[in-house]
Design a protein around this motif. Structure first.
Motif: not given
Length: 387
Positions: A38-42, A322-324, A362-369
């Motif tokens: 969820s959160l884009g926290s490294p 990007g990070m997501f 209809g979309y989801m954001r997924l963080a690459l964390v």
């Protein structure tokens, strides 16, 4: 005592992130192992060189006074970084201002330039801090469509002339959050022409400029001919250097605009802890060394998650940085309900697209964390969703 919040507080609704976390904790208490995207926290710690530098400076008794503004060391490091990486010349004293993280800068900047009822052009979907800043200034947002056929680039031609004539500020973000579209010199040239035609200030949020996975780095807005005449760029050390908790960022560009922001900030804060500023300067001075590892790691994660979701039938927005990951799920259910269902059934936390605007439905954001193995596990779990 009858405590009544201001009317303005009605514009600042609680973010859904807290609700997602609380629900996830409930499922965890039942034995569910969570995978938080969820959160884009490294999740990668700062380079050891930076941690050691911060630690040593923090031991000094002389480090604890007010700094009032950006230190000479920090401002020169930003200028040198922009010269090396973006081929952009900046005057440290007049074309750079430090902010307490990019969130602070983004939320306060509209206050410096917008009067109540002024129009701010931004995107839908777009990062949540933009709306907060617009509301704080009492301005009015006008949402630009993200055109999928144009690589999700905001379509300036879709803005009616009467709206553009009244607009005061245009906020862009590339590579973006939540949609990681990539800029080009051609697109930024179009932005500069638009800004000059309608006398609109441009703010480009470049927080993910070091997150690129193929080819050259994303172009800086300020590298575009004429950009410094019309606008600014904000960048942060939170993501690129894993200094999220340190809260250090900067705005660069037009000297007159920077002067106005400095005037506002002189009434809001007394600067950033000096060891943080010095550590940030060290990070910028060694950016090429530090960010190469970051790109290698996140590129692998990006490919893993993007390809995994595609195999599940999700439509993933194409991106080279990007990070997501921004993806449309293949179910007939609203995005908020889907996010909670995914936590309940799989333990995978994602952010519903509508958090970033109505066009995110209809979309989801997924963080690459998370590490590659956990991303593979997340895809495996999402395959077993029953909706």
């Amino acid at each position: 005592m009858n405590i009544i919040p201001s009317k303005k507080m009605s514009l600042f609704e609680p973010a859904i992130f807290g609700d997602l976390k609380n629900y996830a904790k409930q499922q965890e208490a039942k034995g569910m192992h969570l995978i938080d995207l969820s959160l884009g926290s490294p999740d990668i710690p700062p380079h050891e060189m930076l941690r050691n530098h911060m630690s040593e400076l923090s031991k000094r008794s002389s480090s604890y006074g007010y700094t009032l503004s950006g230190s000479k060391e920090f401002l020169e490091a930003v200028a040198n970084y922009y010269k090396r990486v973006n081929k952009v010349d900046l005057v440290p004293e007049t074309e750079i201002v430090q902010t307490i993280g990019s969130q602070e800068g983004l939320v306060h900047l509209p206050v410096a330039f917008c009067d109540p009822e002024d129009i701010v052009l931004t995107t839908n979907p777009g990062y949540v801090a933009y709306a907060a800043g617009i509301n704080l200034a009492g301005a009015k947002p006008y949402y630009i469509p993200l055109d999928e056929n144009r690589g999700f680039l905001p379509n300036l031609k879709a803005i009616p002339d009467d709206v553009a004539e009244k607009a005061k500020l245009l906020i862009l973000n590339m590579p973006g959050n939540p949609v990681p579209m990539s800029p080009s010199i051609e697109y930024f040239t179009e932005v500069v022409e638009f800004a000059k035609k309608y006398n609109v200030i441009v703010l480009h949020d470049a927080a993910y400029s070091e997150f690129y996975f193929t080819g050259d780095a994303p172009i800086s807005f300020l590298a575009t001919p004429g950009a410094k005449e019309v606008g600014l760029e904000i960048n942060s050390l939170s993501k690129s250097f894993s200094l999220a908790g340190a809260r250090v960022a900067y705005i660069v560009g037009n000297a007159e605009m920077i002067s106005i922001i400095k005037q506002l900030k002189s009434n809001l804060d007394f600067g950033i802890f000096d060891p943080i500023q010095s550590t940030a300067a060290l990070a910028l001075d060694h950016a090429e060394e530090i960010t190469a590892t970051l790109r290698s790691t996140f590129s692998e994660r990006h490919i893993t998650l993007m390809n995994g979701l595609k195999e599940l039938g999700w439509e993933v927005a194409p991106s080279n940085g990007g990070m997501f990951v921004w993806a449309k799920y293949p179910y007939e259910i609203d995005s908020v309900s889907f996010a909670f269902k995914a936590i309940e059934q799989t333990g995978v936390l994602m952010v519903p697209g509508t958090t970033f605007g109505s066009e995110g439905e209809g979309y989801m954001r997924l963080a690459l964390v998370q590490e590659k193995e956990l991303l593979e596990e997340a895809v495996k779990r999402l395959k077993n969703l029953s909706i």
